[in-house]
Design a protein around this motif. Structure first.
Motif, mmCIF file in Angstrom:
data_model
loop_
_atom_site.group_PDB
_atom_site.id
_atom_site.type_symbol
_atom_site.label_atom_id
_atom_site.label_comp_id
_atom_site.label_asym_id
_atom_site.label_seq_id
_atom_site.Cartn_x
_atom_site.Cartn_y
_atom_site.Cartn_z
ATOM 1 N N ALA C 99 0.968 -0.948 0.512
ATOM 2 C CA ALA C 99 -0.082 0.050 -0.354
ATOM 3 C C ALA C 99 0.816 1.363 -0.066
ATOM 4 O O ALA C 99 0.519 1.841 -0.831
ATOM 5 C CB ALA C 99 -0.659 0.046 1.125
ATOM 6 N N GLY C 100 1.991 1.150 1.346
ATOM 7 C CA GLY C 100 2.396 2.438 1.068
ATOM 8 C C GLY C 100 3.242 2.255 -0.801
ATOM 9 O O GLY C 100 3.338 3.809 -0.392
ATOM 10 N N PHE C 101 4.127 1.493 -1.149
ATOM 11 C CA PHE C 101 4.172 1.795 -2.367
ATOM 12 C C PHE C 101 3.038 2.197 -3.361
ATOM 13 O O PHE C 101 3.280 3.242 -4.224
ATOM 14 C CB PHE C 101 4.573 0.203 -2.844
ATOM 15 N N VAL C 102 2.132 2.097 -3.538
ATOM 16 C CA VAL C 102 1.262 2.539 -4.310
ATOM 17 C C VAL C 102 0.674 4.150 -4.005
ATOM 18 O O VAL C 102 1.201 4.810 -5.087
ATOM 19 C CB VAL C 102 -0.662 1.390 -3.731
ATOM 20 N N LEU C 103 0.925 4.077 -2.950
ATOM 21 C CA LEU C 103 0.863 5.641 -2.343
ATOM 22 C C LEU C 103 2.135 6.498 -3.013
ATOM 23 O O LEU C 103 1.709 7.952 -3.322
ATOM 24 C CB LEU C 103 0.555 6.208 -1.126
ATOM 25 N N VAL C 104 2.658 6.032 -3.114
ATOM 26 C CA VAL C 104 4.631 7.522 -4.170
ATOM 27 C C VAL C 104 4.207 7.146 -5.350
ATOM 28 O O VAL C 104 5.158 8.217 -6.181
ATOM 29 C CB VAL C 104 5.538 7.055 -3.444
ATOM 30 N N ARG C 105 3.023 6.034 -5.994
ATOM 31 C CA ARG C 105 3.561 5.630 -7.637
ATOM 32 C C ARG C 105 2.305 7.222 -8.220
ATOM 33 O O ARG C 105 2.064 8.213 -6.901
ATOM 34 C CB ARG C 105 2.550 5.155 -7.803
ATOM 35 N N SER C 106 2.964 8.053 -8.757
ATOM 36 C CA SER C 106 2.228 9.319 -9.834
ATOM 37 C C SER C 106 1.379 8.873 -9.583
ATOM 38 O O SER C 106 0.433 7.924 -9.281
ATOM 39 C CB SER C 106 3.139 9.723 -11.052
ATOM 40 N N ARG C 107 0.147 10.238 -9.890
ATOM 41 C CA ARG C 107 -0.628 10.405 -9.549
ATOM 42 C C ARG C 107 -1.943 8.663 -10.669
ATOM 43 O O ARG C 107 -1.370 8.492 -11.696
ATOM 44 C CB ARG C 107 -1.870 11.551 -10.680
ATOM 45 N N PHE C 108 -2.866 8.250 -10.157
ATOM 46 C CA PHE C 108 -3.651 7.478 -11.176
ATOM 47 C C PHE C 108 -5.708 7.873 -10.260
ATOM 48 O O PHE C 108 -5.255 8.410 -8.811
ATOM 49 C CB PHE C 108 -3.382 6.813 -10.712
ATOM 50 N N PRO C 109 -6.417 7.655 -11.067
ATOM 51 C CA PRO C 109 -7.572 8.076 -10.513
ATOM 52 C C PRO C 109 -7.729 7.374 -9.646
ATOM 53 O O PRO C 109 -7.131 6.218 -9.406
ATOM 54 C CB PRO C 109 -8.192 7.451 -12.320
ATOM 55 N N GLY C 110 -8.108 7.827 -8.216
ATOM 56 C CA GLY C 110 -9.064 7.421 -6.994
ATOM 57 C C GLY C 110 -7.633 7.890 -5.843
ATOM 58 O O GLY C 110 -7.838 6.593 -4.513
ATOM 59 N N LYS C 111 -6.520 8.507 -5.865
ATOM 60 C CA LYS C 111 -5.802 8.110 -4.980
ATOM 61 C C LYS C 111 -5.786 8.951 -4.235
ATOM 62 O O LYS C 111 -5.580 8.911 -2.723
ATOM 63 C CB LYS C 111 -4.116 9.206 -5.721
ATOM 64 N N THR C 112 -6.642 10.106 -4.172
ATOM 65 C CA THR C 112 -6.803 10.508 -2.832
ATOM 66 C C THR C 112 -8.026 10.310 -1.654
ATOM 67 O O THR C 112 -7.548 10.211 -1.327
ATOM 68 C CB THR C 112 -7.906 11.965 -3.939
ATOM 69 N N LEU C 113 -8.754 9.158 -2.830
ATOM 70 C CA LEU C 113 -10.073 8.664 -1.847
ATOM 71 C C LEU C 113 -8.926 7.249 -2.078
ATOM 72 O O LEU C 113 -8.815 6.924 -0.345
ATOM 73 C CB LEU C 113 -11.084 7.822 -2.965
ATOM 74 N N ALA C 114 -7.783 6.961 -2.244
ATOM 75 C CA ALA C 114 -7.213 6.287 -1.505
ATOM 76 C C ALA C 114 -6.481 6.392 -0.194
ATOM 77 O O ALA C 114 -6.371 5.873 0.782
ATOM 78 C CB ALA C 114 -5.896 4.925 -2.081
ATOM 79 N N VAL C 115 -5.857 7.904 -0.131
ATOM 80 C CA VAL C 115 -5.573 8.419 1.068
ATOM 81 C C VAL C 115 -6.132 8.389 1.944
ATOM 82 O O VAL C 115 -6.057 8.290 3.237
ATOM 83 C CB VAL C 115 -4.694 9.845 0.042
ATOM 84 N N VAL C 116 -7.656 9.140 2.392
ATOM 85 C CA VAL C 116 -8.435 8.691 2.773
ATOM 86 C C VAL C 116 -9.391 7.665 3.342
ATOM 87 O O VAL C 116 -9.290 7.618 4.629
ATOM 88 C CB VAL C 116 -9.939 9.690 2.417
ATOM 89 N N LEU C 117 -9.268 7.168 2.417
ATOM 90 C CA LEU C 117 -9.324 5.208 2.984
ATOM 91 C C LEU C 117 -8.425 5.051 4.237
ATOM 92 O O LEU C 117 -8.367 4.082 5.369
ATOM 93 C CB LEU C 117 -9.175 4.504 2.198
ATOM 94 N N ILE C 118 -7.213 5.234 4.180
ATOM 95 C CA ILE C 118 -5.952 5.188 5.248
ATOM 96 C C ILE C 118 -5.967 5.235 5.841
ATOM 97 O O ILE C 118 -5.354 4.932 7.197
ATOM 98 C CB ILE C 118 -4.744 4.247 3.510
#
Lengths: 295, 469, 289
Positions: C99-118
């Protein structure tokens, strides 16, 4: 590859990323967000153990706002929480700075390991220990008697109560936070110090003008973590409270615990939990804005 | 990202499909597992006292119950410190539970939830439980709820707390048995200053108590004051400890604290602390459960058989009006949740608990494990000795019970004193609040930070704030 | 000039002495509790009742340990605790790293949602969700299984953010050659990032290990059968006491202290073993501008 609409193609391109974050997202949805929603629902109910619970609107919240006991523990939580947030950030920084001045590497390493020890101990052990050290015939009072001072029963003096809670929490957490700062200090480029040394800066000046500014990043992280934990103090109070000082140190989570699991007023306890959640959210957003720390 | 080669991409697609499938599979099996929950035909019994003396013994205990009653039992025994949390969670989420142990106070707070099956008819129909020679009708009447129904069955004889003294110290210092509060004061003074342990050091206290102040009820009893709430003539609640009549008792306690006769850590002491101090020559008197008279003697002698240590129960002090009063222990009860599907079986186990075989199990323990029966005589095994004849009810409720081994040194006299003077506390849903408020103010009075009158006034003010009267 | 230098050294000496004294006193308060626990665990039953801080037993005895092992059949709970802790920690590390790796990848649709979820779950008070979490566990059929204890906290906001910060410190240039080779995200993660993140892994590993080893409330709530008890429940069951009804259970302090010693040893071992990585992991993981 086939032509796809920009969004679909973006999704398919990142499909692996989604798969990799799926377990975390699934866990949080199942075990945090659904329960959160349930908690909010219960806070609107006159919760019954069996049979249907009836909705009573904001009645639980109303009760909360008009109960003097609630505001007392809320005040205590703010005082203890705020002190913890600040002290558990700055004092360990100070310890890290003074430890940094010690030349002997062996001493430094040993001390660093020792400092971490209280973090491993449970609150039950820590609480028992301090009650003992500060008891009327404990170590501190033995020292006071040597200097012809009267012995004090620290744990039942209302005016010391909050200070004690804050101090003991600091003692337990300091080592762990201190390690964060030490690590950051060791990451500072030594050339900067050498330059300063040539310019004739003394150690206090070096610490103040070079080390401290380099530590602001760590400080922000530490503060943010402290803030999220601030309103949720529980174990410590559960272990260290007694009736005499209860009015000074009972905190929100303890209040929730008593009402939910001992008085069985689950709806009311849920309402307070929702309140704690909202306040934490608010404060965290605020701190993030102020410190400009973003995820 | 750079475009991938088609071949790689195909492979990736397969892998990701596989992962997705696996996740889906995991989730569906988990859900399926939840749906297929089988309905076992056995009694699930949640308790914090009955059962093995340590976790490993619990399954053996369950087997023994099954052997003796023919009912399969699943014993759930959370640590007692978190017992209420576990019980609440199970009841609130509708876990299938058939038999629960809880004390009368917890039950009073739960009654509003309408969780438990009324047991009155079943008890009347039961040859064991309706037998006056086992449990007198007066005892049942005592635990009837407002609606006239009985919701719980007793677990054991709950004894009570009384003054316990180092009798060897009294003999050594030539002291007589105390009668009045003033006599008690003199004894405490002698224990503190006359070097009862003969080591030449001023290292003893008159008495040592715990933070609950629960034990000191004997002192309030001299003025006939009941602990907790009582109904006054008009039927509204009041707290006897928060009346003018209690002032002399607070003055007594404040005096023994001021003069150093009371061990000064009493507020932060837990029961283990003050028990330990009493056993290690640090104090001459404590107030505690009758059973501990025997346990104190046994524990000290086990390590040091030559020790002169001799603990004994004392009659409670007598007041100016000739009153003496002790507090009997709060009832521990067994109850059946309304939702249970095995009510008959659960009730059979309650009944069994009060038969002779049940009494043997609740004390000595498990046949072949804790004891063996040789030629009609009971013999404790090594394990049985360690378990000190307690498997949930060391003193059964049944009046028929006689311990084949006799009781520990000093217990019988102590139990006699409780039977003479013990009165149970009236249970209300507000007892927790009473504890908090009374302890807090009483502690301040004893330490001399406020006068008894001030303390009593704030107790009543705080009860009013909590909406009790 | 000379005198100024001289003065400074004296000042420095005094400062250094005061400084070391201060640190020594602090260290003492941290060591004494450990010595006290250790000393009491080796006393005789009666001596262990004495209410004093001891640094040495007057009479050495292992009766506390004997009682601990005899009265709590501790091998089972110890094994269960190890299973739950080790497997839970390993899975936790893997999932949080992903999950941490996903968050450092460049923007992808839904990234903000993922950050809130986490991030939001960290602010939810546990007391609030005890009952709903229990219901969910039951729906999954996980009540009274060790899996429930592994599953609870299998990912955490703190660990994910720490791994994310750690990954951010890894120079992007390292992955470029891999990407040119046509490696996909998973390969970049597993072959490039993960091996470089040992300190970060050690850090969340230690934190997880400590909290899982000491877990208590989840075990009380989810576990019913004796054969699935974990260490802390077994130890707690040793000391049964209830204030309102009479109790006859008691265990000498030496056995209780022996219990604490036994439960702390694995934590100390793990801490010592991973210390080297741990400290540098904390540094890079937590410090971020």
């Amino acid at each position: 590859m086939k032509k796809k609409s920009p969004l679909t193609s973006q999704f398919s391109r990142n499909r692996l990323l989604y798969l990799m974050i799926l377990p975390a997202a699934a866990y949080f949805i199942t075990f945090s967000f659904f329960p959160l929603a349930d908690g909010i629902k219960m806070s609107l109910q006159d919760f019954r153990f069996v049979g249907a619970s009836s909705y009573i609107g904001l009645e639980n919240y109303r009760t909360m706002f008009i109960t003097p006991g609630f505001w007392r523990v809320f005040g205590n939580t703010l005082i203890l929480g705020l002190s913890n947030v600040l002290l558990t950030a700055f004092v360990p920084m100070f310890i890290a700075l003074s430890l940094n001045e010690v030349a002997n590497r062996g001493f430094k390493r040993t001390f660093q390991s020792i400092l971490y020890l209280p973090h491993i101990l449970s609150w039950v052990v820590v609480g028992g220990l301090w009650v003992f050290i500060l008891s009327p015939n404990g170590l501190v009072n033995a020292a006071r008697v040597l200097f012809d001072q009267e012995s004090i029963y620290f744990f039942v003096v209302e005016k010391y109560a909050r200070g004690l809670m804050i101090g003991i929490n600091l003692w337990k957490q300091a080592g762990y936070v201190c390690i964060l700062f030490l690590a950051a200090i060791s990451g500072i480029n030594p050339e900067i110090y050498e330059a300063a040394l040539i310019d004739g800066a003394n150690s206090a000046q070096r610490a103040w003008y070079i080390t401290v500014p380099e530590l602001t990043g760590t400080l922000k992280v530490v503060m943010l973590l402290n803030v999220m934990g601030a309103l949720r103090i529980f174990d410590q109070i559960y272990v260290l409270r007694n009736e005499v000082i209860a009015e000074k140190i009972d905190v929100l989570m303890y209040y929730v615990y008593i009402h939910g699991l001992e008085q069985f007023k689950i709806g009311y306890a849920s309402a307070i939990s929702v309140f704690i959640f909202l306040i934490t959210l608010l404060v965290t957003l605020l701190v993030r804005r102020v410190t400009k720390y973003h995820v | 990202m750079k475009p991938m080669k088609p071949k790689k991409s195909m492979k990736m697609q397969k892998i990701s499909l596989l992962i997705a499938f696996l996740l889906l599979f995991a989730v569906t099996t988990i859900y399926a597992g939840g749906v297929e929950e089988a309905k076992p035909e056995k009694v699930t019994w949640v308790t914090s006292v009955q059962g093995g003396r340590e976790p490993a013994e619990d399954p053996l205990f369950a087997e023994e119950v099954e052997r003796l009653t023919g009912i399969e039992v699943e014993l759930i025994k959370p640590p007692s410190s978190e017992y209420d949390t576990k019980l609440t969670t199970m009841l609130a989420t509708g876990e299938p539970v058939d038999l629960v142990y809880l004390n009368a106070g917890t039950m009073a707070r739960l009654m509003e939830q309408d969780l438990f099956e009324p047991l009155t008819k079943r008890i009347e129909a039961s040859p064991v439980l309706s037998d006056e020679a086992v449990i007198p009708q007066a005892e049942w009447d005592r635990i009837k709820y407002e609606d006239g129904e009985i919701y719980g069955v007793f677990n054991k004889f709950e004894q009570g707390t009384l003054p316990i003294v180092r009798y060897d110290w009294m003999e050594k210092l030539g002291l007589d048995e105390p009668e009045t509060l003033e006599d008690y004061y003199e004894i405490l003074k002698a224990f503190t200053f006359d070097d009862p342990d003969g080591n030449g050091k001023d290292d003893t206290y008159g008495m040592v108590i715990g933070y609950t102040l629960y034990e000191t009820n004997a002192l309030f009893g001299a003025y006939d004051l009941a602990r907790g709430f009582q109904h006054d003539a008009k039927g509204s609640l009041y707290s006897p400890y928060a009346t003018e009549k209690a002032v002399p008792v607070y003055e007594f306690l404040a005096r023994v604290y001021r003069e150093g006769l009371l061990e000064p850590n009493f507020i932060t002491n837990n029961s283990a602390n003050f028990r330990d101090m009493f056993m290690t020559d640090q104090a001459g008197m404590t107030f505690y459960w009758a059973a501990w008279v025997g346990l104190f003697n046994q524990t000290v002698k086990a390590d040091n058989p030559a020790s002169p240590f001799k603990a004994r129960g004392l009659n409670p002090p007598v007041g100016p009006d000739g009153h003496r009063r002790l507090l009997s222990g709060q009832d521990g009860l067994m109850a059946i949740p309304r939702e249970s599907e095995n009510k008959d079986a659960a009730f059979k186990i309650m009944e069994f608990w009060h038969t002779h075989q049940g009494n043997i199990l609740s004390t000595l323990g498990i046949d072949g494990h804790d004891y063996v029966l040789e030629n009609g005589k009971y013999k404790l095994t090594e394990i049985g000795k360690q378990h000190a004849m307690d498997h949930g009810a060391p003193q059964p409720k049944s009046l028929q019970w006689v311990n084949p081994f006799g009781e520990l040194e000093g217990f019988d006299e102590a139990a006699e004193i409780i039977l003479n003077y013990g009165v149970p506390q009236m249970v209300t849903p507000y007892d927790k609040i009473w504890e908090d408020v009374t302890r807090s103010e009483a502690a301040k009075i004893i330490m001399g930070t406020i006068t008894p009158q001030q303390g009593i006034a704030s107790m009543n003010r705080r009860f009013k704030e909590e909406g009790i009267f | 000039m000379y005198s100024r230098l001289y003065r400074r050294t004296t000042g420095k000496r005094i400062f250094s002495a005061v400084n070391i004294t201060f640190l020594m006193i602090l260290a003492m308060t941290m060591i004494i509790p450990f010595l006290n626990v250790l000393a009491v665990s080796f006393t005789t039953n009666l001596e262990s009742y004495e209410n004093t801080i001891k640094l040495f037993p007057r009479e050495f005895s292992i009766i506390g340990y004997i009682n601990l092992f005899r009265r709590v059949a501790i091998a089972g709970p110890l094994l269960n605790n190890t299973i739950v802790t080790v497997s839970g920690t390993l899975i936790h590390i893997l999932l949080c790293s992903m999950a941490g790796f996903v968050l450092v990848r460049s923007r992808f649709p839904g990234k903000t949602l993922a950050v809130v979820l986490i991030t939001v779950p960290m602010m939810i008070p546990f007391q609030m969700i005890i009952i709903p979490v229990f219901v969910t566990m039951r729906r999954f059929g996980l009540i009274d299984t060790l899996s429930s204890l592994i599953l609870i906290d299998i990912v955490s906001t703190f660990s994910i953010l720490l791994m994310k910060n750690y990954f951010e410190s890894i120079p992007r240039s390292l992955e470029e050659s891999a990407v040119i080779d046509g490696a996909n995200e998973w390969i970049v993660f597993a072959k490039v990032y993960l091996p470089l993140a040992k300190p970060g892994i050690a850090t969340i590993g230690i934190f997880q290990f400590v909290s899982r080893w000491n877990h208590f409330l989840p075990a009380v709530l989810f576990i019913n059968s004796t054969d699935k008890y974990t260490l802390q429940i077994a130890l707690k069951s040793l000391v049964v006491s209830s204030e309102l009804t009479s109790t006859t259970q008691s265990v000498a302090n030496n056995a209780r202290m022996a219990g604490i010693v036994v439960s702390i040893i694995p934590l100390l071992l793990v801490y010592i073993l991973a210390q080297k990585y741990f400290i540098s992991g904390i540094m890079v993981g937590a410090v971020k501008e």
